[in-house]
Write an enzyme that holds these catalytic residues in place. Structure first.
Site, PDB file in Angstrom:
ATOM      1  CG  HIS A 167       9.919  -7.869  -2.280  1.00  0.00           C
ATOM      2  ND1 HIS A 167       8.610  -8.254  -2.223  1.00  0.00           N
ATOM      3  CD2 HIS A 167      10.619  -8.981  -2.618  1.00  0.00           C
ATOM      4  CE1 HIS A 167       8.512  -9.550  -2.493  1.00  0.00           C
ATOM      5  NE2 HIS A 167       9.734 -10.011  -2.737  1.00  0.00           N
ATOM      6  CG  ASP A 374       6.493   1.932   0.684  1.00  0.00           C
ATOM      7  OD1 ASP A 374       7.204   0.919   0.706  1.00  0.00           O
ATOM      8  OD2 ASP A 374       5.671   2.227   1.572  1.00  0.00           O
TER       9      ASP A 374
HETATM   10  C1  GDG Z   1       8.597  -4.134   1.577  1.00  0.00           C
HETATM   11  C2  GDG Z   1       8.642  -2.871   0.716  1.00  0.00           C
HETATM   12  C3  GDG Z   1       6.579  -3.644  -0.439  1.00  0.00           C
HETATM   13  C4  GDG Z   1       2.265  -3.483   9.843  1.00  0.00           C
HETATM   14  N1  GDG Z   1       1.978  -3.319  11.133  1.00  0.00           N
HETATM   15  C5  GDG Z   1       1.466  -4.461  11.572  1.00  0.00           C
HETATM   16  C6  GDG Z   1       1.436  -5.359  10.530  1.00  0.00           C
HETATM   17  N2  GDG Z   1       1.933  -4.727   9.472  1.00  0.00           N
HETATM   18  C7  GDG Z   1       2.052  -5.316   8.119  1.00  0.00           C
HETATM   19  C8  GDG Z   1       1.126  -4.619   7.163  1.00  0.00           C
HETATM   20  C9  GDG Z   1       1.766  -4.949   5.836  1.00  0.00           C
HETATM   21  C10 GDG Z   1       3.237  -5.054   6.167  1.00  0.00           C
HETATM   22  O1  GDG Z   1       3.343  -5.135   7.585  1.00  0.00           O
HETATM   23  C11 GDG Z   1       4.023  -3.819   5.705  1.00  0.00           C
HETATM   24  O2  GDG Z   1       4.160  -3.935   4.332  1.00  0.00           O
HETATM   25  P1  GDG Z   1       4.582  -2.700   3.401  1.00  0.00           P
HETATM   26  O3  GDG Z   1       4.418  -3.082   2.010  1.00  0.00           O
HETATM   27  O4  GDG Z   1       3.710  -1.553   3.784  1.00  0.00           O
HETATM   28  O5  GDG Z   1       6.076  -2.333   3.784  1.00  0.00           O
HETATM   29  P2  GDG Z   1       7.536  -3.094   3.987  1.00  0.00           P
HETATM   30  O6  GDG Z   1       7.557  -3.904   5.216  1.00  0.00           O
HETATM   31  O7  GDG Z   1       8.530  -1.986   3.966  1.00  0.00           O
HETATM   32  O8  GDG Z   1       7.724  -4.074   2.713  1.00  0.00           O
HETATM   33  C12 GDG Z   1       7.236  -2.486   0.298  1.00  0.00           C
HETATM   34  C13 GDG Z   1       6.696  -4.936   0.331  1.00  0.00           C
HETATM   35  O9  GDG Z   1       8.044  -5.188   0.723  1.00  0.00           O
HETATM   36  C14 GDG Z   1       6.192  -6.133  -0.483  1.00  0.00           C
HETATM   37  O10 GDG Z   1       6.868  -6.302  -1.674  1.00  0.00           O
HETATM   38  O11 GDG Z   1       5.222  -3.321  -0.622  1.00  0.00           O
HETATM   39  O12 GDG Z   1       7.289  -1.350  -0.522  1.00  0.00           O
HETATM   40  O13 GDG Z   1       9.244  -1.799   1.445  1.00  0.00           O
HETATM   41  O14 GDG Z   1       1.309  -6.173   5.349  1.00  0.00           O
HETATM   42  O15 GDG Z   1      -0.165  -5.114   7.356  1.00  0.00           O
HETATM   43  N3  GDG Z   1       0.955  -6.610  10.644  1.00  0.00           N
HETATM   44  C15 GDG Z   1       0.486  -6.990  11.856  1.00  0.00           C
HETATM   45  N4  GDG Z   1       0.519  -6.153  12.916  1.00  0.00           N
HETATM   46  C16 GDG Z   1       0.986  -4.909  12.825  1.00  0.00           C
HETATM   47  O16 GDG Z   1       1.008  -4.177  13.808  1.00  0.00           O
HETATM   48  N5  GDG Z   1      -0.008  -8.215  11.998  1.00  0.00           N
END
Ligand code: GDG
Length: 729
Positions: A167, A374
């Protein structure tokens, strides 16, 4: 019935204790849990992972309760101790792999104790899977915390379908090579049948690391290891589009928006949402906002940044430092520009429920998604999905995997602060029709490539890879097949054996002069040739003098230089008549030109062919030059009736009339019935031999399974074993 087992560090449910010490089960809202929900909840399928809670000997009862409850919901917990979480998760996963894979290698710690714990915990996950799995199950392993698991499972379940998805980004070879355990990590992942990444670049970096560290090349993303074809491909992850679109129009979201708007006032809003992580570029984003407000003072009082930072990994030192840095920067900027009725940054260090998040997405005129690195970044996709009126502008870092799909966003380099400042200005000024046009394009893409599409694409591909492996014409020779071949050999009244030399009877050696036959091989060949009605033909690309010197004392026959020279029993060496050699004068200078610019490569001149060798050339450079030579000679060779052969670290150019297959016709075709024919070879040039064999012949490929041969054996030792058993029969 075969089932699907999902394996990830965390289960899709977090088990916690409330203030009274009672157990609570909090389902994860993440996209992965939603996407895979349709899989693991079905039938006997199961999700294996850590439930997020420690148990000691005193709370055996509640551990049992958790196990039973999770198991009733198709989940299998792997329990980890506090010290395992410290060393395996916070340590190796988040202080070694995470920084390295995100190009923050200066933050990476290389501690043996971390790696040992990582290995031990990966084994724990493997054991938990083995407890459940049947040999033909599909096992899908997720992410950088479990890179050793695929190979650990493969060892015990050689036929299982194993998929692995990373990921986070896979870094370029120059960064990945810094890891002391780079080889182990690659070998671990290569236990899979299908390896998926978010982007083509990640996939390319992985293949380059495999080629340079494991010395295994690839063809269009396919590599062969231990006679298994492994497919490497990119599968950009999507979001649950409908969930975000629906939540955006839900009454609870709308009332939240009204509340937030009332307190913030009538300003333009920019939004950023991240987990606290140095890879997300949070301090740089704050500096950018600072520059923006000073460069465009007319926006002071007119635009605010809502910045949500979700607490994460706060036990890891670097994250504590980052938190302090962000707090300071926010305070400084708010202190510098803020007024009684305007706060430049609304900063929240906590997480919000989905309806709040959706309200933020709806309100934001601009989403500022500027990570330093990312894997994908889902926030930008969620922002786009939430924009039902199609108004809003996405500013997206080119270092996020998502930038490859969302090219209608304003794509920026987060290190170029002035570029991002100008992008903010442009975004705030962008006409509505332009915003709508870009948003509509992006919505179309992410609506189609949603999380369900991603899950299906990966699992269907894994099925397909496995099916192809099974139906491949070449079968791994098991003991039963081997015994049947020996019986055929014994009961046949005439036997003919075509044996390639390098890589088949002796191991492939980087120094061609080091491949002389040893005593064991000489004994086997002597024994075979002394059997009645048994002809052994050594069929090689080597020149006739070497073959004669090394094997001339044995009663074998020869095909030398791929068929240019033949030597039948009790006869002298003969060559094909009227073979034209004049082409060499034209081809030799071309090969010399490549040798002059490729240190340690050399040209070998055989009687009727020219060979460019690159065994000792720097890995990668040799392959590059070989490709150049092949494409340089492609046109010339077809006009000159030549064939360009790509062998193991060699490119050979020879007359098209000559090949091993054609050479075998001198022995085959006498029409005599009940003839046992065996052909064994390890490379490309032996495929001509296999194809020229009559239907009933036994053909054996040494090495991988991609071949026209019927059977495959592992290496020259397996060939010697087979021949030895024939000789003793
Ligand atoms: C890894 C990889 C890849 C955030 N704040 C709140 C909240 N979130 C949710 C967002 C989003 C998720 O968290 C963050 O996802 P990301 O993809 O931006 O980042 P990582 O956690 O680092 O994920 C990344 C991912 O895996 C999938 O393969 O895209 O590159 O690093 O969904 O909405 N959700 C809630 N409250 C919040 O305050 N409910």
């Amino acid at each position: 019935m075969a089932r699907t087992i999902i394996v990830s560090n965390r289960l899709p449910v977090k088990v916690q204790r409330d203030d009274n010490g009672d157990l609570q089960y909090k389902p994860s809202e993440g996209g992965l849990a939603t996407g895979l929900g349709s899989i693991y909840k079905k039938g006997d399928n199961v999700w294996v992972g850590w439930p997020g809670l420690y148990f000691n000997d005193k709370n055996k009862e509640s551990k049992k309760e958790v196990t039973e409850r999770l198991s009733s919901e198709n989940m299998e917990p792997v329990y980890l101790s506090e010290s395992e979480i410290k060393l395996f998760y916070e340590g190796f996963s988040n202080e070694t792999l995470w920084p390295t894979f995100h190009y923050f290698n200066q933050y990476a710690l290389y501690k043996r104790s971390y790696y040992e714990a990582y290995k031990k915990v990966n084994q724990k996950f493997c054991d938990a899977v083995l407890e459940l799995a049947n040999p033909d199950d599909t096992i899908w392993i997720h992410d950088y915390q479990l890179m050793l698991v695929p190979d650990m499972i493969r060892e015990k379940l050689p036929d299982a379908s194993i998929g692995f998805f990373l990921h986070i980004p896979f870094p370029s070879f120059e960064v990945f090579r810094l890891l002391p355990w780079r080889r182990e990590l690659l070998d671990g992942v290569l236990g899979s049948d299908l390896v998926g990444f978010h982007t083509y670049d990640d996939m390319r970096h992985f293949l380059s690391a495999v080629s340079r560290i494991c010395y295994i090349g690839n063809q269009q993303g396919q590599i062969t290891k231990d006679r298994r074809t492994i497919v490497i491909d990119s599968f950009p992850i999507g979001i649950d589009y409908d969930k975000y679109a629906n939540s955006s129009s839900a009454p609870s979201t709308l009332s939240k928006e009204v509340r937030f708007r009332t307190s913030i006032g009538d300003q333009k809003l920019m939004l950023s949402i991240d987990r606290l992580d140095y890879s997300k570029g949070i301090p740089a984003r704050l500096e950018i906002f600072d520059i923006f407000l000073s460069k465009y003072p007319e926006y002071q009082g007119k635009v605010s940044l809502i910045m949500v930072v979700v607490p994460s990994r706060d036990n890891v030192e670097k994250y504590k430092d980052l938190k302090e840095e962000v707090d300071l920067l926010v305070g400084r900027i708010n202190g510098k520009y803020g007024s009684m009725n305007w706060t430049p940054i609304h900063y929240f260090y906590r997480s919000f429920p989905l309806e709040d998040l959706s309200a933020f997405y709806r309100m934001a005129d601009v989403a500022l998604v500027t990570p330093m690195r990312d894997g994908m970044n889902l926030v930008c996709k969620e922002y786009v999905a939430s924009k039902l009126d199609k108004r809003g502008v996405l500013i997206l870092s080119e270092m996020a995997g998502a930038s490859k799909e969302l090219s209608e966003a304003l794509i920026v380099n987060p290190n170029d602060k002035h570029q991002v400042v100008d992008a903010i200005y442009k975004a705030l000024k962008m006409p509505v029709d332009e915003q709508e046009k870009h948003m509509a394009f992006m919505q179309k893409t992410i609506k189609k490539f949603n999380i369900h599409h991603w899950v299906k694409l990966f699992l269907d591909r894994l099925d397909n890879v496995k099916e192809r492996q099974k139906t491949m014409g070449t079968k791994v020779m098991d003991t039963k097949m081997r015994d049947d071949i020996i019986t055929d050999f014994k009961t046949s009244d005439k036997r003919l054996l075509f044996l390639d030399y390098d890589g088949t009877l002796v191991p492939f050696n980087s120094d061609p002069q080091e491949a002389k036959p040893d005593k064991e091989l000489i004994d086997i060949l002597h024994k075979l040739t002394s059997l009645d009605n048994t002809n052994v033909v050594i069929i090689s690309g080597r020149d006739k003098n070497t073959l004669q010197n090394w094997l001339g004392d044995i009663d074998v026959e020869f095909v030398g230089e791929h068929g240019v020279w033949l030597k039948m029993r009790d006869e002298d060496w003969k060559t094909i008549d009227n073979l034209d050699n004049s082409w060499k004068d034209e081809i030799r200078p071309i090969l010399e030109m490549y040798s002059d610019k490729t240190p340690r490569s050399f040209i070998e001149e055989k009687d009727y062919s020219l060979v460019w060798h690159y065994r000792q050339v720097e890995t990668g450079l040799g392959e590059l030059r070989a490709r150049e030579i092949i494409s340089h000679l492609k046109y010339l060779s077809s006009n000159m009736n030549l064939e360009v052969l790509e062998g193991n670290k060699v490119v050979e150019i020879k007359n098209l009339e000559v090949n091993k297959g054609k050479a075998t016709t001198r022995w085959i075709g006498s029409g005599k019935k009940n003839k046992f024919i065996l052909a064994v070879g390890d490379d490309w040039t032996d495929e001509d031999t296999f194809k020229a064999m009559p239907k009933g012949a036994c053909t054996v490929k040494v090495g991988d399974l991609k071949s026209a041969a019927k059977y495959s054996v592992k290496d020259h030792e397996a060939v010697r074993e087979l021949l030895g058993m024939m000789a003793d029969s």
